[in-house]
Scaffold this active site. Sequence first.
Site, PDB file in Angstrom:
ATOM      1  N   GLY A  10       0.805  -1.214   0.000  1.00  0.00           N
ATOM      2  CA  GLY A  10       0.000   0.000   0.000  1.00  0.00           C
ATOM      3  C   GLY A  10       0.838   1.264   0.000  1.00  0.00           C
ATOM      4  O   GLY A  10       2.072   1.221  -0.008  1.00  0.00           O
ATOM      5  N   GLN A  11       0.152   2.399   0.039  1.00  0.00           N
ATOM      6  CA  GLN A  11       0.842   3.683  -0.058  1.00  0.00           C
ATOM      7  C   GLN A  11       1.750   3.942   1.139  1.00  0.00           C
ATOM      8  O   GLN A  11       2.926   4.287   0.986  1.00  0.00           O
ATOM      9  CB  GLN A  11      -0.193   4.819  -0.173  1.00  0.00           C
ATOM     10  CG  GLN A  11      -1.040   4.741  -1.433  1.00  0.00           C
ATOM     11  CD  GLN A  11      -2.028   5.888  -1.528  1.00  0.00           C
ATOM     12  OE1 GLN A  11      -1.777   6.883  -2.193  1.00  0.00           O
ATOM     13  NE2 GLN A  11      -3.163   5.752  -0.867  1.00  0.00           N
ATOM     14  N   ILE A  37      -2.703 -11.954   7.708  1.00  0.00           N
ATOM     15  CA  ILE A  37      -2.758 -11.544   9.114  1.00  0.00           C
ATOM     16  C   ILE A  37      -3.982 -12.079   9.852  1.00  0.00           C
ATOM     17  O   ILE A  37      -4.062 -11.949  11.083  1.00  0.00           O
ATOM     18  CB  ILE A  37      -2.679 -10.012   9.277  1.00  0.00           C
ATOM     19  CG1 ILE A  37      -3.874  -9.312   8.618  1.00  0.00           C
ATOM     20  CG2 ILE A  37      -1.353  -9.481   8.741  1.00  0.00           C
ATOM     21  CD1 ILE A  37      -3.961  -7.827   8.961  1.00  0.00           C
ATOM     22  N   TYR A  61      -8.209  -3.205   5.919  1.00  0.00           N
ATOM     23  CA  TYR A  61      -9.302  -3.246   4.948  1.00  0.00           C
ATOM     24  C   TYR A  61      -9.840  -1.821   4.882  1.00  0.00           C
ATOM     25  O   TYR A  61     -10.395  -1.311   5.858  1.00  0.00           O
ATOM     26  CB  TYR A  61     -10.383  -4.209   5.433  1.00  0.00           C
ATOM     27  CG  TYR A  61     -11.545  -4.408   4.477  1.00  0.00           C
ATOM     28  CD1 TYR A  61     -11.735  -5.625   3.836  1.00  0.00           C
ATOM     29  CD2 TYR A  61     -12.464  -3.386   4.224  1.00  0.00           C
ATOM     30  CE1 TYR A  61     -12.818  -5.822   2.965  1.00  0.00           C
ATOM     31  CE2 TYR A  61     -13.528  -3.568   3.352  1.00  0.00           C
ATOM     32  CZ  TYR A  61     -13.697  -4.793   2.732  1.00  0.00           C
ATOM     33  OH  TYR A  61     -14.760  -4.984   1.877  1.00  0.00           O
ATOM     34  N   ASP A 102      -9.082   9.117  10.933  1.00  0.00           N
ATOM     35  CA  ASP A 102     -10.004  10.171  11.379  1.00  0.00           C
ATOM     36  C   ASP A 102     -11.437   9.646  11.488  1.00  0.00           C
ATOM     37  O   ASP A 102     -12.254  10.210  12.221  1.00  0.00           O
ATOM     38  CB  ASP A 102      -9.962  11.346  10.399  1.00  0.00           C
ATOM     39  CG  ASP A 102     -10.324  10.944   8.978  1.00  0.00           C
ATOM     40  OD1 ASP A 102      -9.586  10.114   8.403  1.00  0.00           O
ATOM     41  OD2 ASP A 102     -11.322  11.450   8.432  1.00  0.00           O
ATOM     42  N   TYR A 125     -16.571   0.326   8.609  1.00  0.00           N
ATOM     43  CA  TYR A 125     -15.106   0.421   8.527  1.00  0.00           C
ATOM     44  C   TYR A 125     -14.561   1.159   9.745  1.00  0.00           C
ATOM     45  O   TYR A 125     -13.604   0.717  10.384  1.00  0.00           O
ATOM     46  CB  TYR A 125     -14.713   1.143   7.238  1.00  0.00           C
ATOM     47  CG  TYR A 125     -13.338   1.764   7.276  1.00  0.00           C
ATOM     48  CD1 TYR A 125     -12.193   0.976   7.167  1.00  0.00           C
ATOM     49  CD2 TYR A 125     -13.177   3.151   7.438  1.00  0.00           C
ATOM     50  CE1 TYR A 125     -10.923   1.546   7.221  1.00  0.00           C
ATOM     51  CE2 TYR A 125     -11.919   3.718   7.487  1.00  0.00           C
ATOM     52  CZ  TYR A 125     -10.802   2.920   7.385  1.00  0.00           C
ATOM     53  OH  TYR A 125      -9.547   3.480   7.449  1.00  0.00           O
ATOM     54  N   TRP A 150      -7.117  11.199   4.652  1.00  0.00           N
ATOM     55  CA  TRP A 150      -6.992  11.639   3.258  1.00  0.00           C
ATOM     56  C   TRP A 150      -5.600  11.329   2.705  1.00  0.00           C
ATOM     57  O   TRP A 150      -4.884  12.211   2.223  1.00  0.00           O
ATOM     58  CB  TRP A 150      -7.289  13.135   3.159  1.00  0.00           C
ATOM     59  CG  TRP A 150      -8.644  13.567   3.605  1.00  0.00           C
ATOM     60  CD1 TRP A 150      -9.505  12.883   4.424  1.00  0.00           C
ATOM     61  CD2 TRP A 150      -9.294  14.804   3.285  1.00  0.00           C
ATOM     62  NE1 TRP A 150     -10.642  13.623   4.629  1.00  0.00           N
ATOM     63  CE2 TRP A 150     -10.555  14.800   3.948  1.00  0.00           C
ATOM     64  CE3 TRP A 150      -8.933  15.912   2.528  1.00  0.00           C
ATOM     65  CZ2 TRP A 150     -11.442  15.866   3.855  1.00  0.00           C
ATOM     66  CZ3 TRP A 150      -9.831  16.979   2.434  1.00  0.00           C
ATOM     67  CH2 TRP A 150     -11.077  16.949   3.087  1.00  0.00           C
TER      68      TRP A 150
END
Length: 286
Positions: A10-11, A37, A61, A102, A125, A150
Amino acid sequence: MKVLVTGYSGQLGYDVVKCGNNRGLEMIGISSRDLDIIDKQGVFQYVTELKPDVIIHCAAYTAVDKAEDDKERCYDVNVNGTKYLAEAAKEIGSKFVYISTDYVLNGQGNEPFKETDALNPVSYYAYTKHEGEVIVQSILEDWFIVRISWVFGINGNNFIKTMLRLSESRDELNVVGDQFGSPTYTFDLSSLLIDMIQTECYGIYHASNEGFCSWAEFAQEIFKIANKSVKVNSISTEEYKTRAERPKNSRMSKQKLKDNGFDTLPTWKDALVRYIAELYQEGEVN
């Protein structure tokens, strides 16, 4: 220092490993292809054999809308996966960094949320990420919980890449203008995380780039910096229906970072200029 990073595909995970390597740490980045995991036994065996000094848990997720219908998988990854990693970390005495969001805050009002504010997640989520926070605190003593928002980075999809892609075929876009928060550049955040794990300043932190904007303002700045002629129409949350509810207020106070001697991240506008330059350099935009 040996550091295990989940979510390497991922990022954030990608940039954390890159940053740690550049700072001389032994970084081990893993994705779901390397370790599932939600396999309790597999996690325990992997972690106890590797014996990292720190685990930075970036894997999650994150399909917010899909999670409303795919609850079992979302819970498995975000709650059970976190629990198994935390239990393994406790067994070997490693520090643990849990990347939160957040979304665990209630998203109401106009003031920045403090690290100590009561939580009230509004989507499934968000509920699972909140449960992850609770689990980390209940199992471990040496933990960092870092809430971000974000997110954008070079390794993966994000709002900026979507806007730039749409600019190739559209000259006008509708973007939500009544949700406010702070973009987070994974390059900047990674440096903070590497600083953080070399301390014992445990606790809950908010870590996004400085300054606040709406999604519409964010889009306008993207097109301005990238020199794209796209008109952005600011619309309401109610006009842009999504499966999961989004927080309207994602502003977060960074006071805990300052109180513990950590540098806050650069402004989101500064980060955006550097990121778009990185995209051009990598040939990802024209």
